[in-house]
Design a protein around this motif. Structure first.
Motif, PDB file in Angstrom:
ATOM      1  N   SER A 193     -10.527  -2.633   3.968  1.00 22.45           N
ATOM      2  CA  SER A 193      -9.348  -3.024   3.189  1.00 22.45           C
ATOM      3  C   SER A 193      -8.487  -1.819   2.834  1.00 22.45           C
ATOM      4  O   SER A 193      -8.943  -0.665   2.898  1.00 22.45           O
ATOM      5  CB  SER A 193      -9.778  -3.709   1.884  1.00 22.45           C
ATOM      6  OG  SER A 193     -10.337  -2.751   1.007  1.00 22.45           O
ATOM      7  N   GLY A 194      -7.255  -2.119   2.423  1.00 21.14           N
ATOM      8  CA  GLY A 194      -6.344  -1.070   1.973  1.00 21.14           C
ATOM      9  C   GLY A 194      -6.749  -0.532   0.610  1.00 21.14           C
ATOM     10  O   GLY A 194      -6.451   0.612   0.272  1.00 21.14           O
ATOM     11  N   THR A 195      -7.406  -1.366  -0.156  1.00 23.19           N
ATOM     12  CA  THR A 195      -7.938  -0.877  -1.422  1.00 23.19           C
ATOM     13  C   THR A 195      -8.947   0.231  -1.135  1.00 23.19           C
ATOM     14  O   THR A 195      -8.936   1.294  -1.775  1.00 23.19           O
ATOM     15  CB  THR A 195      -8.611  -2.033  -2.205  1.00 23.19           C
ATOM     16  OG1 THR A 195      -7.617  -3.019  -2.502  1.00 23.19           O
ATOM     17  CG2 THR A 195      -9.247  -1.539  -3.490  1.00 23.19           C
ATOM     18  N   MET A 196      -9.800   0.004  -0.145  1.00 21.19           N
ATOM     19  CA  MET A 196     -10.806   1.024   0.159  1.00 21.19           C
ATOM     20  C   MET A 196     -10.173   2.318   0.692  1.00 21.19           C
ATOM     21  O   MET A 196     -10.558   3.415   0.273  1.00 21.19           O
ATOM     22  CB  MET A 196     -11.863   0.508   1.128  1.00 21.19           C
ATOM     23  CG  MET A 196     -13.014   1.490   1.267  1.00 21.19           C
ATOM     24  SD  MET A 196     -14.337   0.957   2.360  1.00 21.19           S
ATOM     25  CE  MET A 196     -15.202  -0.208   1.338  1.00 21.19           C
ATOM     26  N   LEU A 209       0.253   8.672   0.876  1.00 23.16           N
ATOM     27  CA  LEU A 209       1.131   7.510   1.067  1.00 23.16           C
ATOM     28  C   LEU A 209       0.302   6.244   1.177  1.00 23.16           C
ATOM     29  O   LEU A 209      -0.562   6.138   2.047  1.00 23.16           O
ATOM     30  CB  LEU A 209       1.959   7.673   2.356  1.00 23.16           C
ATOM     31  CG  LEU A 209       2.733   6.426   2.813  1.00 23.16           C
ATOM     32  CD1 LEU A 209       3.815   6.020   1.817  1.00 23.16           C
ATOM     33  CD2 LEU A 209       3.341   6.642   4.200  1.00 23.16           C
ATOM     34  N   ASP A 210       0.553   5.290   0.270  1.00 18.97           N
ATOM     35  CA  ASP A 210       0.035   3.945   0.462  1.00 18.97           C
ATOM     36  C   ASP A 210       1.025   3.262   1.398  1.00 18.97           C
ATOM     37  O   ASP A 210       2.045   2.741   0.975  1.00 18.97           O
ATOM     38  CB  ASP A 210      -0.076   3.217  -0.885  1.00 18.97           C
ATOM     39  CG  ASP A 210      -0.576   1.773  -0.720  1.00 18.97           C
ATOM     40  OD1 ASP A 210      -0.647   1.293   0.433  1.00 18.97           O
ATOM     41  OD2 ASP A 210      -0.887   1.147  -1.748  1.00 18.97           O
ATOM     42  N   GLY A 211       0.696   3.307   2.668  1.00 19.45           N
ATOM     43  CA  GLY A 211       1.577   2.735   3.685  1.00 19.45           C
ATOM     44  C   GLY A 211       1.089   1.377   4.142  1.00 19.45           C
ATOM     45  O   GLY A 211       1.091   1.085   5.337  1.00 19.45           O
ATOM     46  N   ALA A 212       0.692   0.552   3.170  1.00 19.41           N
ATOM     47  CA  ALA A 212       0.258  -0.813   3.515  1.00 19.41           C
ATOM     48  C   ALA A 212       1.308  -1.458   4.424  1.00 19.41           C
ATOM     49  O   ALA A 212       0.981  -2.157   5.376  1.00 19.41           O
ATOM     50  CB  ALA A 212       0.051  -1.641   2.257  1.00 19.41           C
ATOM     51  N   ARG A 213       2.596  -1.215   4.099  1.00 22.22           N
ATOM     52  CA  ARG A 213       3.696  -1.765   4.900  1.00 22.22           C
ATOM     53  C   ARG A 213       4.600  -0.646   5.437  1.00 22.22           C
ATOM     54  O   ARG A 213       5.825  -0.782   5.456  1.00 22.22           O
ATOM     55  CB  ARG A 213       4.506  -2.763   4.066  1.00 22.22           C
ATOM     56  CG  ARG A 213       3.696  -3.975   3.624  1.00 22.22           C
ATOM     57  CD  ARG A 213       4.534  -5.035   2.927  1.00 22.22           C
ATOM     58  NE  ARG A 213       3.708  -6.174   2.554  1.00 22.22           N
ATOM     59  CZ  ARG A 213       2.957  -6.239   1.452  1.00 22.22           C
ATOM     60  NH1 ARG A 213       2.947  -5.231   0.603  1.00 22.22           N
ATOM     61  NH2 ARG A 213       2.218  -7.306   1.203  1.00 22.22           N
ATOM     62  N   ILE A 214       3.991   0.441   5.886  1.00 23.11           N
ATOM     63  CA  ILE A 214       4.806   1.571   6.347  1.00 23.11           C
ATOM     64  C   ILE A 214       5.658   1.196   7.562  1.00 23.11           C
ATOM     65  O   ILE A 214       6.793   1.669   7.705  1.00 23.11           O
ATOM     66  CB  ILE A 214       3.935   2.822   6.643  1.00 23.11           C
ATOM     67  CG1 ILE A 214       4.825   4.025   6.962  1.00 23.11           C
ATOM     68  CG2 ILE A 214       2.941   2.595   7.765  1.00 23.11           C
ATOM     69  CD1 ILE A 214       5.821   4.403   5.891  1.00 23.11           C
ATOM     70  N   SER A 221      -3.582  -5.816   8.185  1.00 27.36           N
ATOM     71  CA  SER A 221      -3.679  -7.237   7.821  1.00 27.36           C
ATOM     72  C   SER A 221      -2.468  -7.739   7.042  1.00 27.36           C
ATOM     73  O   SER A 221      -2.475  -8.843   6.523  1.00 27.36           O
ATOM     74  CB  SER A 221      -4.942  -7.457   6.995  1.00 27.36           C
ATOM     75  OG  SER A 221      -4.901  -6.653   5.836  1.00 27.36           O
ATOM     76  N   LYS A 222      -1.411  -6.915   6.941  1.00 29.88           N
ATOM     77  CA  LYS A 222      -0.182  -7.395   6.284  1.00 29.88           C
ATOM     78  C   LYS A 222       0.777  -7.851   7.382  1.00 29.88           C
ATOM     79  O   LYS A 222       0.397  -8.676   8.184  1.00 29.88           O
ATOM     80  CB  LYS A 222       0.413  -6.272   5.425  1.00 29.88           C
ATOM     81  CG  LYS A 222      -0.535  -5.768   4.344  1.00 29.88           C
ATOM     82  CD  LYS A 222      -0.635  -6.727   3.173  1.00 29.88           C
ATOM     83  CE  LYS A 222      -1.782  -6.435   2.230  1.00 29.88           C
ATOM     84  NZ  LYS A 222      -1.560  -5.337   1.311  1.00 29.88           N
ATOM     85  N   GLY A 223       1.950  -7.261   7.456  1.00 32.21           N
ATOM     86  CA  GLY A 223       2.943  -7.698   8.434  1.00 32.21           C
ATOM     87  C   GLY A 223       2.489  -7.596   9.882  1.00 32.21           C
ATOM     88  O   GLY A 223       3.013  -8.282  10.750  1.00 32.21           O
TER      89      GLY A 223
HETATM   90  C1  LIG Z   1      -2.197  -5.184   0.273  1.00 31.95           C
HETATM   91  C2  LIG Z   1      -1.928  -3.840  -0.222  1.00 31.95           C
HETATM   92  C3  LIG Z   1      -2.931  -2.871  -0.280  1.00 31.95           C
HETATM   93  C4  LIG Z   1      -4.347  -3.111   0.139  1.00 31.95           C
HETATM   94  O1  LIG Z   1      -4.825  -4.348  -0.130  1.00 31.95           O
HETATM   95  P1  LIG Z   1      -6.198  -4.938   0.436  1.00 31.95           P
HETATM   96  O2  LIG Z   1      -6.053  -6.362   0.092  1.00 31.95           O
HETATM   97  O3  LIG Z   1      -7.275  -4.239  -0.300  1.00 31.95           O
HETATM   98  O4  LIG Z   1      -6.258  -4.669   1.908  1.00 31.95           O
HETATM   99  C5  LIG Z   1      -2.590  -1.617  -0.725  1.00 31.95           C
HETATM  100  N1  LIG Z   1      -1.334  -1.332  -1.085  1.00 31.95           N
HETATM  101  C6  LIG Z   1      -0.357  -2.229  -1.033  1.00 31.95           C
HETATM  102  C7  LIG Z   1       1.025  -1.825  -1.420  1.00 31.95           C
HETATM  103  C8  LIG Z   1      -0.607  -3.512  -0.608  1.00 31.95           C
HETATM  104  O5  LIG Z   1       0.383  -4.406  -0.566  1.00 31.95           O
END
Ligand SMILES: *Cc1c(COP(=O)(O)O)cnc(C)c1O
Length: 338
Positions: free
Chosen positions: A58-61, A168-173, A199-201
């Motif tokens: 996950s992005g949290t991890m 950088l939190d590039g969840a949506r980079i 797993s986002k866009g």
């Molecule tokens: C979704 C998201 C994450 C990570 O989320 P997970 O559900 O743990 O994968 C991190 N940062 C942003 C900005 C997000 O939108």
């Protein structure tokens, strides 16, 4: 017809992605033997000009690992008060790393170079030492807001001068790069570490990748094991990520176009008080009293349009891979009929 605009995480793997997953060559990744995971890690690292990558569930991890590697207990991180790493990760910064936070204000979740500079603690035994700066691009809580590249370059320079790590939190980079046109290698140069969500866009079912220098990733791999994120034949998931990078980056502009169309319609509706300028695939709007965000979300849901209430007055709609042209037309009808 149900139009699910709660998040870009709701997408299902496409037939092409499933094919790629089924035919993945896998192995035990904790033993470093999954060639598909290694290929994904190297692919993203190379794209952004970094030495190495680490595939995580996950992005949290990936964010939490970055914080853990970049800080020692008692040290401080500068970030926006609405950043995901602080606001949506369950207090992980404190629980996992025992780090302190300096929470800044800023337009739509974005911090400025001057504000960073003003909040670096002096070498003083009363203050936690500032060691890290974190930004989020695009900024989720700010409605998919995109950072100005010059501002990021300035923050990067400040971090360099003051010996601070820049994450950088590039969840949506890729949504951000679609708008700014910045090259991935140029983006990579600004940061010590980047977390990228598949797993986002991008539409993969699971996974995020952390990239950075080799010694950083070596430490990160150790922390991932401690956090319980070492996976075995997860190359099936990495294959979805590789497929997404090859097939779903170019098309992000379609999501942005759809979000812009929703935004344009919302601007004309009498029950809508304000629509935030739409930068990417996230639409944020405030509703007029006596409506509340919850009441609007509930009523839209009854008509088949799913969104989420972001705060008391604000509703979020997110476009993604599984939103067809027909769904967009129907969503606009539902909004107009509300
Ligand atoms: C979704 C998201 C994450 C990570 O989320 P997970 O559900 O743990 O994968 C991190 N940062 C942003 C900005 C997000 O939108």
């Amino acid at each position: 017809m149900i139009i699910d605009l709660r998040s870009d995480t709701v997408t299902k793997p496409t037939p092409g992605m499933l094919d790629a997953m089924f035919s993945a060559v896998v192995g035990d990744d904790v033993l470093g033997e999954d060639p598909t995971i290694t290929a994904l890690e190297n692919k993203l690292a190379t794209m952004f000009g970094k030495e190495a990558g680490l595939f995580c569930p996950s992005g949290t991890m990936t964010n939490q690992i970055a914080v853990k590697v970049h800080t020692q207990p008692g040290e401080e991180i500068i970030m926006h008060k609405l950043s995901h790493v602080y606001y949506y990760e369950g207090g992980g910064i404190m629980m996992n790393s025992g780090a302190s936070v300096c929470l800044l204000e800023g337009d739509r979740g974005r911090i400025t170079a001057q504000d960073v500079l003003d909040h670096i603690n002096a070498d003083d035994i009363h203050r936690p030492p500032t060691v890290m700066v974190e930004v989020e691009n695009t900024m989720n809580k700010g409605g998919g807001a995109v950072y100005d590249n010059d501002n990021l370059a300035e923050i990067s320079q400040i971090c360099h001068t003051h010996g601070l790590k820049f994450h950088l939190d590039g969840a949506r980079i890729f949504n951000a790069l679609t708008v700014t046109g910045q090259k991935t290698e140029d983006c990579g140069k600004l940061f010590d570490s980047i977390s990228i969500c598949l797993s986002k866009g991008l539409g993969a079912p699971v996974g995020s990748v952390l990239i950075g220098k080799r010694d950083f990733i070596t430490k990160a791999r150790r922390v991932r094991k401690v956090f319980g994120g070492g996976m075995r034949q997860a190359g099936y998931l990495a294959a979805a990520g590789i497929y997404a990078l090859d097939n779903h980056v170019e098309r992000l502009k379609e999501d942005h176009l759809k979000a812009q169309q929703l935004s344009n319609v919302l601007e004309t509706l009498p029950w809508v008080e304000k629509v935030y300028e739409c930068h990417t695939n996230i639409v944020l709007f405030c509703v007029k009293a006596p409506y509340t965000a919850i009441s609007v979300v509930k009523k839209l849901e009854e008509a088949g349009l799913y969104g989420i209430d972001f705060d008391k007055k604000t509703v979020r709609l997110v476009t993604h891979l599984d939103v067809t042209d027909d769904m967009l037309i129907e969503a606009i009808n539902i909004l107009k009929k509300f």
